[in-house]
Design an enzyme around this catalytic site. Structure first.
Site, PDB file in Angstrom:
ATOM      1  N   HIS A 130       0.805  -1.193  -0.150  1.00 38.31           N
ATOM      2  CA  HIS A 130      -0.157   0.075   0.084  1.00 38.31           C
ATOM      3  C   HIS A 130       0.717   1.346  -0.240  1.00 38.31           C
ATOM      4  O   HIS A 130       0.642   2.074  -0.709  1.00 38.31           O
ATOM      5  CB  HIS A 130      -0.957   0.146   1.120  1.00 38.31           C
ATOM      6  CG  HIS A 130      -1.996   1.028   1.392  1.00 38.31           C
ATOM      7  ND1 HIS A 130      -3.312   1.233   1.037  1.00 38.31           N
ATOM      8  CD2 HIS A 130      -1.581   2.351   1.790  1.00 38.31           C
ATOM      9  CE1 HIS A 130      -3.573   2.369   1.174  1.00 38.31           C
ATOM     10  NE2 HIS A 130      -2.714   3.162   1.697  1.00 38.31           N
ATOM     11  N   GLU A 131       1.759   1.294   0.823  1.00 35.70           N
ATOM     12  CA  GLU A 131       2.627   2.424   0.859  1.00 35.70           C
ATOM     13  C   GLU A 131       3.341   2.620  -0.134  1.00 35.70           C
ATOM     14  O   GLU A 131       3.758   3.837  -0.740  1.00 35.70           O
ATOM     15  CB  GLU A 131       3.561   2.343   2.226  1.00 35.70           C
ATOM     16  CG  GLU A 131       2.791   2.633   3.793  1.00 35.70           C
ATOM     17  CD  GLU A 131       1.988   3.726   3.931  1.00 35.70           C
ATOM     18  OE1 GLU A 131       2.140   4.476   3.254  1.00 35.70           O
ATOM     19  OE2 GLU A 131       1.156   3.716   4.731  1.00 35.70           O
ATOM     20  N   HIS A 134       1.493   4.216  -3.100  1.00 32.50           N
ATOM     21  CA  HIS A 134       1.531   5.715  -3.019  1.00 32.50           C
ATOM     22  C   HIS A 134       2.805   6.302  -3.567  1.00 32.50           C
ATOM     23  O   HIS A 134       2.735   7.195  -4.330  1.00 32.50           O
ATOM     24  CB  HIS A 134       1.639   6.077  -1.485  1.00 32.50           C
ATOM     25  CG  HIS A 134       0.255   6.107  -1.006  1.00 32.50           C
ATOM     26  ND1 HIS A 134      -1.138   6.702  -1.362  1.00 32.50           N
ATOM     27  CD2 HIS A 134      -0.137   5.697   0.538  1.00 32.50           C
ATOM     28  CE1 HIS A 134      -1.900   6.134  -0.613  1.00 32.50           C
ATOM     29  NE2 HIS A 134      -1.647   5.833   0.559  1.00 32.50           N
ATOM     30  N   HIS A 140      -5.846   6.626  -2.685  1.00 35.30           N
ATOM     31  CA  HIS A 140      -6.648   5.743  -2.271  1.00 35.30           C
ATOM     32  C   HIS A 140      -7.714   5.175  -3.074  1.00 35.30           C
ATOM     33  O   HIS A 140      -8.321   6.113  -3.814  1.00 35.30           O
ATOM     34  CB  HIS A 140      -7.358   6.197  -0.759  1.00 35.30           C
ATOM     35  CG  HIS A 140      -6.413   5.973   0.276  1.00 35.30           C
ATOM     36  ND1 HIS A 140      -6.432   6.805   1.357  1.00 35.30           N
ATOM     37  CD2 HIS A 140      -5.233   5.304   0.410  1.00 35.30           C
ATOM     38  CE1 HIS A 140      -5.400   6.559   2.254  1.00 35.30           C
ATOM     39  NE2 HIS A 140      -4.641   5.690   1.658  1.00 35.30           N
ATOM     40  N   CYS A 141      -8.121   3.866  -2.980  1.00 33.82           N
ATOM     41  CA  CYS A 141      -9.103   3.467  -4.048  1.00 33.82           C
ATOM     42  C   CYS A 141     -10.226   2.684  -3.279  1.00 33.82           C
ATOM     43  O   CYS A 141     -10.194   2.384  -2.118  1.00 33.82           O
ATOM     44  CB  CYS A 141      -8.271   2.044  -4.560  1.00 33.82           C
ATOM     45  SG  CYS A 141      -9.417   1.043  -5.935  1.00 33.82           S
ATOM     46  N   CYS A 146      -9.122  -3.850  -2.886  1.00 38.54           N
ATOM     47  CA  CYS A 146      -7.791  -3.566  -3.586  1.00 38.54           C
ATOM     48  C   CYS A 146      -6.866  -3.028  -2.335  1.00 38.54           C
ATOM     49  O   CYS A 146      -7.294  -2.400  -1.381  1.00 38.54           O
ATOM     50  CB  CYS A 146      -8.362  -2.080  -4.273  1.00 38.54           C
ATOM     51  SG  CYS A 146      -6.563  -1.455  -5.058  1.00 38.54           S
ATOM     52  N   CYS A 165      -6.405  -3.531  -7.468  1.00 37.22           N
ATOM     53  CA  CYS A 165      -7.668  -3.943  -8.465  1.00 37.22           C
ATOM     54  C   CYS A 165      -7.032  -3.395  -9.819  1.00 37.22           C
ATOM     55  O   CYS A 165      -5.815  -2.967  -9.977  1.00 37.22           O
ATOM     56  CB  CYS A 165      -8.700  -2.986  -8.000  1.00 37.22           C
ATOM     57  SG  CYS A 165      -8.253  -1.175  -8.456  1.00 37.22           S
ATOM     58  N   CYS A 168      -5.736   0.112 -10.413  1.00 37.76           N
ATOM     59  CA  CYS A 168      -4.582   0.582  -9.733  1.00 37.76           C
ATOM     60  C   CYS A 168      -3.547  -0.056 -10.320  1.00 37.76           C
ATOM     61  O   CYS A 168      -2.468   0.409 -10.713  1.00 37.76           O
ATOM     62  CB  CYS A 168      -4.654   0.296  -8.419  1.00 37.76           C
ATOM     63  SG  CYS A 168      -5.808   1.386  -7.256  1.00 37.76           S
TER      64      CYS A 168
END
Ligand SMILES: [Zn+2]
Ligand SMILES: [Zn+2]
Length: 193
Positions: A130-131, A134, A140-141, A146, A165, A168
């Site tokens: 996640h990080e 970015h 953010h999704c 996701c 997803c 993304c």
């Protein structure tokens, strides 16, 4: 050849890192390199909160990036915060080079539950991806499964998958083919990381 640097910062238990590196490689198709950087955690410590300011750690982490570093991910086990939030799971530079993630609130024991290594590892993989997402320019999704879905609480991390997803995934491809601005100063403060 550029790498995703994995930087343990005063990490007591390094045993999560091997799986983390393998997963990051399979997700981003970039090789990883594990290195220690000179980082003074004490400078980021806030005695009144008994927590560490994640932005101050991130600044130290990205100060002198190695030439072959595409991204730098700091991995810690201390409790992180930013001034406007009670805690963060991690923090990253949006479209930048650096990100940090902490296992502190990913352990079941933090919530008074029996410790489970698999659960902690699973959460760490998700938060790290996640990080790093970015840093590759993803915000953010809204797709619940996701990995870029925002997580305020640890339960939210458990509800999402470790995968991007399709949308993304596509955005990452575009970003990876372009130039990364390594000095971009916008920090994306993730409460969920
Ligand atoms: Zn998504
Ligand atoms: Zn986020």
């Amino acid at each position: 050849m550029s790498y995703i640097y994995i930087v343990p910062i005063e990490l007591e238990d390094n045993s999560y890192l091997e799986k983390l590196e393998r997963f990051i490689f399979s997700t981003f198709h970039l090789r990883t390199k594990r290195r220690e950087f000179k980082i003074n955690l004490k400078d980021a410590f806030d005695p009144s909160r008994v927590q560490y300011n994640s932005s101050l750690i991130l600044r130290q982490l990205i100060k002198k990036p190695p030439l072959d570093a595409e991204k730098i991910l700091g991995v810690l086990d201390v409790d992180l915060f930013i001034p406007i939030l009670t805690f963060v799971f991690g923090e990253a530079q949006l479209k930048g080079i650096g990100a940090v993630v902490s296992t502190h609130r990913l352990h079941n024991r933090f919530y008074g539950l029996p410790e489970n290594r698999e659960v902690t590892t699973d959460r760490l993989l998700k938060e790290a991806v996640h990080e790093l997402g970015h840093t590759f320019g993803l915000i953010h999704c809204l797709q619940a499964k996701c990995v870029m879905n925002s997580s305020t609480y640890v339960e939210n991390i458990d509800q999402k998958s470790a995968e991007f997803c399709p949308l993304c995934q596509k955005s990452i491809k575009v970003e990876k083919s372009g130039r990364v601005n390594k000095v971009f100063e916008f920090f994306w403060r993730d409460r969920n990381h």
